[in-house]
Write a protein that holds these residues in place. Structure first.
Motif, PDB file in Angstrom:
ATOM      1  N   LEU A 109     -32.265 -41.693  71.815  1.00  0.00           N
ATOM      2  CA  LEU A 109     -33.673 -41.407  72.085  1.00  0.00           C
ATOM      3  C   LEU A 109     -34.390 -40.780  70.893  1.00  0.00           C
ATOM      4  N   ASP A 110     -33.755 -39.819  70.235  1.00  0.00           N
ATOM      5  CA  ASP A 110     -34.402 -39.189  69.080  1.00  0.00           C
ATOM      6  C   ASP A 110     -34.672 -40.187  67.951  1.00  0.00           C
ATOM      7  N   PRO A 111     -33.693 -41.049  67.577  1.00  0.00           N
ATOM      8  CA  PRO A 111     -34.012 -42.046  66.530  1.00  0.00           C
ATOM      9  C   PRO A 111     -35.108 -43.035  66.932  1.00  0.00           C
ATOM     10  N   ILE A 112     -35.130 -43.459  68.200  1.00  0.00           N
ATOM     11  CA  ILE A 112     -36.181 -44.381  68.642  1.00  0.00           C
ATOM     12  C   ILE A 112     -37.540 -43.691  68.567  1.00  0.00           C
ATOM     13  N   SER A 113     -37.590 -42.451  69.009  1.00  0.00           N
ATOM     14  CA  SER A 113     -38.835 -41.695  68.947  1.00  0.00           C
ATOM     15  C   SER A 113     -39.273 -41.483  67.503  1.00  0.00           C
ATOM     16  N   GLN A 114     -38.335 -41.159  66.648  1.00  0.00           N
ATOM     17  CA  GLN A 114     -38.628 -40.962  65.219  1.00  0.00           C
ATOM     18  C   GLN A 114     -39.190 -42.247  64.607  1.00  0.00           C
ATOM     19  N   LEU A 115     -38.605 -43.373  64.975  1.00  0.00           N
ATOM     20  CA  LEU A 115     -39.070 -44.662  64.469  1.00  0.00           C
ATOM     21  C   LEU A 115     -40.500 -44.942  64.923  1.00  0.00           C
ATOM     22  N   ALA A 116     -40.743 -44.771  66.214  1.00  0.00           N
ATOM     23  CA  ALA A 116     -42.059 -45.114  66.758  1.00  0.00           C
ATOM     24  C   ALA A 116     -43.156 -44.155  66.323  1.00  0.00           C
ATOM     25  N   GLU A 117     -42.833 -42.881  66.233  1.00  0.00           N
ATOM     26  CA  GLU A 117     -43.880 -41.888  65.998  1.00  0.00           C
ATOM     27  C   GLU A 117     -44.051 -41.499  64.531  1.00  0.00           C
ATOM     28  N   GLU A 119     -41.778 -43.018  61.416  1.00  0.00           N
ATOM     29  CA  GLU A 119     -41.404 -43.983  60.383  1.00  0.00           C
ATOM     30  C   GLU A 119     -42.386 -45.145  60.262  1.00  0.00           C
ATOM     31  N   ILE A 120     -42.695 -45.793  61.363  1.00  0.00           N
ATOM     32  CA  ILE A 120     -43.572 -46.973  61.302  1.00  0.00           C
ATOM     33  C   ILE A 120     -44.985 -46.595  60.838  1.00  0.00           C
ATOM     34  N   PRO A 121     -45.602 -45.522  61.363  1.00  0.00           N
ATOM     35  CA  PRO A 121     -46.913 -45.143  60.804  1.00  0.00           C
ATOM     36  C   PRO A 121     -46.854 -44.824  59.310  1.00  0.00           C
ATOM     37  N   ASN A 122     -45.763 -44.193  58.852  1.00  0.00           N
ATOM     38  CA  ASN A 122     -45.621 -43.918  57.420  1.00  0.00           C
ATOM     39  C   ASN A 122     -45.509 -45.203  56.611  1.00  0.00           C
ATOM     40  N   LEU A 124     -46.691 -48.172  57.397  1.00  0.00           N
ATOM     41  CA  LEU A 124     -47.998 -48.837  57.366  1.00  0.00           C
ATOM     42  C   LEU A 124     -48.954 -48.129  56.407  1.00  0.00           C
ATOM     43  N   LYS A 125     -48.926 -46.815  56.411  1.00  0.00           N
ATOM     44  CA  LYS A 125     -49.795 -46.050  55.512  1.00  0.00           C
ATOM     45  C   LYS A 125     -49.428 -46.316  54.054  1.00  0.00           C
ATOM     46  N   GLN A 126     -48.143 -46.288  53.734  1.00  0.00           N
ATOM     47  CA  GLN A 126     -47.704 -46.526  52.363  1.00  0.00           C
ATOM     48  C   GLN A 126     -47.967 -47.964  51.938  1.00  0.00           C
ATOM     49  N   ARG A 127     -47.877 -48.891  52.879  1.00  0.00           N
ATOM     50  CA  ARG A 127     -48.148 -50.291  52.567  1.00  0.00           C
ATOM     51  C   ARG A 127     -49.614 -50.490  52.180  1.00  0.00           C
ATOM     52  N   LYS A 128     -50.521 -49.840  52.920  1.00  0.00           N
ATOM     53  CA  LYS A 128     -51.944 -49.921  52.584  1.00  0.00           C
ATOM     54  C   LYS A 128     -52.209 -49.297  51.215  1.00  0.00           C
ATOM     55  N   GLN A 129     -51.557 -48.180  50.967  1.00  0.00           N
ATOM     56  CA  GLN A 129     -51.728 -47.519  49.672  1.00  0.00           C
ATOM     57  C   GLN A 129     -51.210 -48.405  48.541  1.00  0.00           C
TER      58      GLN A 129
END
Length: 166
Positions: A109-117, A119-122, A124-129
């Protein structure tokens, strides 16, 4: 011709970028929903300490009722002894369930939560940058290239010293 090629390349990169963002958003939503469904299956309370979690399990309450019921019937009664033994077994089952849920929370549960909340937003943010920086780099390179062609095509005229004759 080169400008058209660069424009088509840029459009292709934007299209691929949108597809990647859609996929990443889909992965984020799936991870978030999976986390919510798995948490709803837990009998204990997520994030609680082991003792608090153990006390709130339905099996723990049932085991205490069985032990108390067996004690009330008396030590000499076979039904009372059986209820006490069943209560102890249920208490051990509750302990095993609590340990299993703690381990599942830590490893799944902790890794899934970490991924969703996080890792993925980071990502996407770095990709835009990165896309912005690549565009800046390409425009700077194009300006540098155009300046170099300007200086090569029109070099400074060499001045020759003139001698004056009297």
């Amino acid at each position: 011709m080169k400008k058209q090629f660069n424009r088509m390349k840029q459009l292709a990169n934007q299209t691929v970028g949108r597809l990647i963002e859609r996929r990443m958003e889909l992965v984020r939503v799936v991870s978030h929903n999976t986390h919510k469904k798995m948490v709803s299956c837990l009998q204990g309370h997520i994030g609680a300490e082991a003792e608090k979690r153990h006390k709130k399990l339905p099996l723990t309450a049932l085991s205490q009722a069985m032990v108390e019921g067996g004690t009330q019937l008396g030590e000499d009664s076979s039904i009372g002894k059986m209820m006490e033994v069943c209560g102890e077994v249920e208490n051990r089952l509750a302990t095993e369930l609590m340990q299993h849920e703690l381990q599942m929370e830590k490893e799944v549960l902790d890794p899934i939560s970490q991924l969703a909340e996080v890792e993925i937003p980071n990502i996407l943010k770095q990709r835009k940058q990165l896309a912005k920086l690549v565009l800046d780099y390409d425009s700077a390179r194009a300006r540098t290239s155009s300046l170099q062609t300007c200086t090569v095509s029109s070099p400074k005229k060499a001045t020759t010293p003139t001698t004056s004759s009297r």
